[in-house]
Scaffold this motif. Structure first.
Motif, PDB file in Angstrom:
ATOM      1  N   LYS A 195      55.342  42.229  75.158  1.00  0.00           N
ATOM      2  CA  LYS A 195      55.920  42.478  73.845  1.00  0.00           C
ATOM      3  C   LYS A 195      55.045  43.443  73.050  1.00  0.00           C
ATOM      4  CE  LYS A 195      53.668  38.539  71.589  1.00  0.00           C
ATOM      5  NZ  LYS A 195      53.868  37.263  70.850  1.00  0.00           N
ATOM      6  N   ASP A 196      55.608  44.028  72.015  1.00  0.00           N
ATOM      7  CA  ASP A 196      54.865  44.925  71.136  1.00  0.00           C
ATOM      8  C   ASP A 196      53.650  44.191  70.566  1.00  0.00           C
ATOM      9  OD1 ASP A 196      57.063  46.477  71.634  1.00  0.00           O
ATOM     10  OD2 ASP A 196      57.604  46.789  69.525  1.00  0.00           O
ATOM     11  N   ARG A 233      52.213  50.967  72.410  1.00  0.00           N
ATOM     12  CA  ARG A 233      53.204  49.963  71.999  1.00  0.00           C
ATOM     13  C   ARG A 233      52.651  48.553  72.097  1.00  0.00           C
ATOM     14  NH1 ARG A 233      56.529  46.476  74.349  1.00  0.00           N
ATOM     15  NH2 ARG A 233      56.118  47.212  76.487  1.00  0.00           N
ATOM     16  N   HIS A 261      61.660  54.765  67.722  1.00  0.00           N
ATOM     17  CA  HIS A 261      60.408  54.014  67.844  1.00  0.00           C
ATOM     18  C   HIS A 261      59.226  54.967  67.978  1.00  0.00           C
ATOM     19  CE1 HIS A 261      62.565  50.235  68.306  1.00  0.00           C
ATOM     20  NE2 HIS A 261      63.357  50.849  69.183  1.00  0.00           N
ATOM     21  N   TYR A 296      54.662  54.870  67.955  1.00  0.00           N
ATOM     22  CA  TYR A 296      53.499  53.996  68.107  1.00  0.00           C
ATOM     23  C   TYR A 296      52.236  54.798  67.788  1.00  0.00           C
ATOM     24  CZ  TYR A 296      57.253  51.736  70.640  1.00  0.00           C
ATOM     25  OH  TYR A 296      58.476  51.211  70.987  1.00  0.00           O
TER      26      TYR A 296
END
Length: 231
Positions: A92-93, A120, A167, A169
């Motif tokens: 997960k992030d 990420r 998205h 990051y």
């Protein structure tokens, strides 16, 4: 979330470099220096391209009390998670406090996707560490595709901050330096995960000089910077 810890780090750079003595001395010293500054007991660490061929970072971080996960494209007793190149990591992030990769980007057919995935899965204000050759001979594991110049760290920080499918990051280049590791000149890059996208993609654009490679001084920093404004 970063874990608060009052435990004193008891391991010297010398003892930590002995843990990774199978590496060349530059890699061992650079990883140990980064860990001494940024790793704390209870932190989670991901090693991308972590299959052990000539040495490994696991001992450096576990001896500091960190939880360590090794990810690679190939199954091996030294690998915890197998993930194909160019595919999203199965995490997960913001799952990790620290993400590292050593001598992997030059072999990765899609390193630009890998660095985005590394960003990420790193929590905000977490750290990313990478080494890859600036110059050196051909060494396929399984291929040998790229070399990384002085501006690579700044360019990769710029790239991860660009939205793709909504998205982004962002990374901030914290430090980069060159040094000799065996027959290679290695480029070391350290980034901080940040919510603010970098606006410059070269060292000169950041108002910085790339300095000179110092092949006999593996701990030599030739830049420390903030990437979000003039110095």
């Amino acid at each position: 979330m970063r874990r608060a810890c009052s435990t004193t780090l008891l391991f010297s750079l010398r003892s930590m470099s002995q843990v990774v003595s199978a590496w060349n001395s530059f890699e061992a010293t650079s990883v140990a220096k980064f860990a001494a500054v940024h790793a704390e007991p209870g932190m989670t660490v991901l090693d991308v391209g972590g299959r052990v061929i000539q040495g490994g970072a696991r001992g450096t971080f576990t001896r500091l009390g960190c939880s360590f996960t090794s990810l690679d494209i190939q199954a091996d007793k030294s690998v915890d998670v197998v993930s194909p190149p160019g595919e999203p990591f199965p995490f997960k992030d913001g799952a990790f406090d620290i993400v590292i990769t050593t001598s992997t980007f030059e072999h990765d057919p899609m390193f630009w996707m890998t660095i985005r995935e590394m960003a990420r899965v790193t929590r905000i204000n977490g750290w990313i560490y990478a080494t890859s050759p600036h110059a050196g001979h051909y060494h396929p594991y399984p291929g040998d595709n790229y070399r990384f110049m002085h501006d690579a760290g700044a360019a990769l920080a710029f790239w991860t901050g660009k939205p793709i499918n909504g998205h982004a990051y962002p990374l901030e280049l914290n430090a980069t330096w060159l040094g000799r590791g065996g027959s290679f000149i290695e480029n070391v890059m350290v980034w901080k995960r940040t919510p603010i996208a970098a606006t410059k993609f070269t060292l000169s654009g950041l108002g910085l000089s790339h300095g000179r490679a110092a092949p006999q001084e593996p701990s030599n920093y030739n830049l420390t910077c903030s990437c979000h404004g003039p110095r």
